[in-house]
Scaffold this motif. Structure first.
Motif, PDB file in Angstrom:
ATOM      1  N   TRP A  62       0.877  -1.174   0.000  1.00  0.00           N
ATOM      2  CA  TRP A  62       0.000   0.000   0.000  1.00  0.00           C
ATOM      3  C   TRP A  62       0.907   1.214   0.000  1.00  0.00           C
ATOM      4  O   TRP A  62       1.697   1.400   0.927  1.00  0.00           O
ATOM      5  CB  TRP A  62      -0.911  -0.023   1.229  1.00  0.00           C
ATOM      6  N   LEU A  63       0.840   2.025  -1.059  1.00  0.00           N
ATOM      7  CA  LEU A  63       1.794   3.115  -1.235  1.00  0.00           C
ATOM      8  C   LEU A  63       1.105   4.464  -1.395  1.00  0.00           C
ATOM      9  O   LEU A  63       0.047   4.566  -2.016  1.00  0.00           O
ATOM     10  CB  LEU A  63       2.661   2.869  -2.474  1.00  0.00           C
ATOM     11  N   PHE A  64       1.761   5.485  -0.835  1.00  0.00           N
ATOM     12  CA  PHE A  64       1.421   6.880  -1.097  1.00  0.00           C
ATOM     13  C   PHE A  64       2.583   7.462  -1.888  1.00  0.00           C
ATOM     14  O   PHE A  64       3.742   7.291  -1.499  1.00  0.00           O
ATOM     15  CB  PHE A  64       1.275   7.678   0.211  1.00  0.00           C
ATOM     16  N   PHE A  65       2.282   8.146  -2.992  1.00  0.00           N
ATOM     17  CA  PHE A  65       3.318   8.772  -3.812  1.00  0.00           C
ATOM     18  C   PHE A  65       3.230  10.289  -3.705  1.00  0.00           C
ATOM     19  O   PHE A  65       2.143  10.855  -3.556  1.00  0.00           O
ATOM     20  CB  PHE A  65       3.162   8.374  -5.288  1.00  0.00           C
ATOM     21  N   GLU A  66       4.372  10.919  -3.823  1.00  0.00           N
ATOM     22  CA  GLU A  66       4.452  12.378  -3.825  1.00  0.00           C
ATOM     23  C   GLU A  66       3.602  12.930  -4.976  1.00  0.00           C
ATOM     24  O   GLU A  66       3.683  12.445  -6.107  1.00  0.00           O
ATOM     25  CB  GLU A  66       5.917  12.775  -4.019  1.00  0.00           C
ATOM     26  N   GLY A  67       2.762  13.920  -4.674  1.00  0.00           N
ATOM     27  CA  GLY A  67       1.932  14.548  -5.695  1.00  0.00           C
ATOM     28  C   GLY A  67       0.650  13.802  -6.012  1.00  0.00           C
ATOM     29  O   GLY A  67      -0.165  14.262  -6.809  1.00  0.00           O
ATOM     30  N   VAL A  68       0.471  12.638  -5.411  1.00  0.00           N
ATOM     31  CA  VAL A  68      -0.759  11.855  -5.615  1.00  0.00           C
ATOM     32  C   VAL A  68      -1.517  11.895  -4.295  1.00  0.00           C
ATOM     33  O   VAL A  68      -1.282  11.082  -3.403  1.00  0.00           O
ATOM     34  CB  VAL A  68      -0.443  10.403  -6.035  1.00  0.00           C
ATOM     35  N   ASP A  69      -2.403  12.890  -4.180  1.00  0.00           N
ATOM     36  CA  ASP A  69      -3.059  13.114  -2.895  1.00  0.00           C
ATOM     37  C   ASP A  69      -4.584  13.141  -2.985  1.00  0.00           C
ATOM     38  O   ASP A  69      -5.261  13.573  -2.064  1.00  0.00           O
ATOM     39  CB  ASP A  69      -2.545  14.405  -2.264  1.00  0.00           C
ATOM     40  N   THR A  70      -5.109  12.663  -4.113  1.00  0.00           N
ATOM     41  CA  THR A  70      -6.566  12.579  -4.263  1.00  0.00           C
ATOM     42  C   THR A  70      -6.925  11.246  -4.912  1.00  0.00           C
ATOM     43  O   THR A  70      -6.080  10.604  -5.561  1.00  0.00           O
ATOM     44  CB  THR A  70      -7.121  13.706  -5.165  1.00  0.00           C
ATOM     45  N   LEU A  71      -8.163  10.871  -4.767  1.00  0.00           N
ATOM     46  CA  LEU A  71      -8.658   9.651  -5.400  1.00  0.00           C
ATOM     47  C   LEU A  71      -8.492   9.737  -6.917  1.00  0.00           C
ATOM     48  O   LEU A  71      -8.073   8.770  -7.560  1.00  0.00           O
ATOM     49  CB  LEU A  71     -10.134   9.439  -5.038  1.00  0.00           C
ATOM     50  N   GLU A  72      -8.775  10.887  -7.487  1.00  0.00           N
ATOM     51  CA  GLU A  72      -8.695  11.060  -8.940  1.00  0.00           C
ATOM     52  C   GLU A  72      -7.266  10.847  -9.450  1.00  0.00           C
ATOM     53  O   GLU A  72      -7.053  10.192 -10.476  1.00  0.00           O
ATOM     54  CB  GLU A  72      -9.199  12.453  -9.349  1.00  0.00           C
ATOM     55  N   LYS A  73      -6.299  11.399  -8.755  1.00  0.00           N
ATOM     56  CA  LYS A  73      -4.900  11.224  -9.170  1.00  0.00           C
ATOM     57  C   LYS A  73      -4.472   9.765  -9.021  1.00  0.00           C
ATOM     58  O   LYS A  73      -3.745   9.235  -9.855  1.00  0.00           O
ATOM     59  CB  LYS A  73      -3.985  12.136  -8.352  1.00  0.00           C
ATOM     60  N   ALA A  74      -4.926   9.122  -7.954  1.00  0.00           N
ATOM     61  CA  ALA A  74      -4.585   7.714  -7.731  1.00  0.00           C
ATOM     62  C   ALA A  74      -5.219   6.824  -8.798  1.00  0.00           C
ATOM     63  O   ALA A  74      -4.602   5.855  -9.250  1.00  0.00           O
ATOM     64  CB  ALA A  74      -5.025   7.283  -6.336  1.00  0.00           C
ATOM     65  N   GLU A  75      -6.434   7.149  -9.216  1.00  0.00           N
ATOM     66  CA  GLU A  75      -7.104   6.354 -10.247  1.00  0.00           C
ATOM     67  C   GLU A  75      -6.325   6.363 -11.556  1.00  0.00           C
ATOM     68  O   GLU A  75      -6.318   5.378 -12.289  1.00  0.00           O
ATOM     69  CB  GLU A  75      -8.526   6.873 -10.484  1.00  0.00           C
TER      70      GLU A  75
END
Length: 167
Positions: A62-75
């Motif tokens: 389970w990862l969090f990436f820099e600049g990916v801070d919304t559901l839309e960006k993650a999708e």
């Protein structure tokens, strides 16, 4: 630059940009320490992603990436593969090798005569299979101890005592 697949982003989790990753590595614990990946639908077109936070649970990373801070960006990352460069691969324990390191390796028969060269490694449901080029023919040899007696990474050869059975 040779890139090696380490995982595939499956889907987002939650609203803050976290993604679920299917590891395709013998070392999933490296997802906890690796700080960056190259991500893309293929290794031909990748973008860098820096890891902010990582965890492992039930066989997934389970990862969090820099600049990916919304559901839309993650999708937008769903379906992308995570790659690393060869220099970033974990060292293999003694007696183990990455599959790409076996390509081009000589195959010796039981008398230690060169019988062919590994040209590819096929993934089958039960185990991998070595594709060996021998005298203009493709020979398939199961990658199991029953058939492969020895693999010498330093000498770049593998011994298959019963090679003649595959002809």
């Amino acid at each position: 630059m040779d890139l090696f697949l380490t995982g595939t982003i499956l889907k987002p989790k939650g609203l803050k940009g976290e993604v679920k990753v299917l590891p395709v590595t013998d070392f999933p614990e490296l997802f906890l320490s690796r700080k960056s990946y190259l991500a893309g639908k293929s290794d031909a077109s990748v973008m860098p992603l820096n890891v902010l936070k990582a965890s492992l649970s039930k066989g997934f990373a389970w990862l969090f990436f820099e600049g990916v801070d919304t559901l839309e960006k993650a999708e937008k990352l769903s379906g992308m593969h995570l790659f690393v460069e060869e220099k970033e691969l974990a060292r293999q324990p003694t007696g183990r090798a990455y599959l790409h390191e076996l390509i081009g390796m000589k195959v010796l028969d039981g008398n230690r005569y060169e019988a062919g060269v590994i040209s590819d490694i096929l993934k089958m449901p039960a185990h991998e299979v070595y594709e060996v080029q021998a005298n203009g023919r493709k020979i398939l040899i199961p990658a199991v101890e029953e058939f492969v007696e020895e693999i010498d990474m330093a000498g770049r050869y593998m011994v298959v005592p019963r090679f003649d059975e595959f002809l």
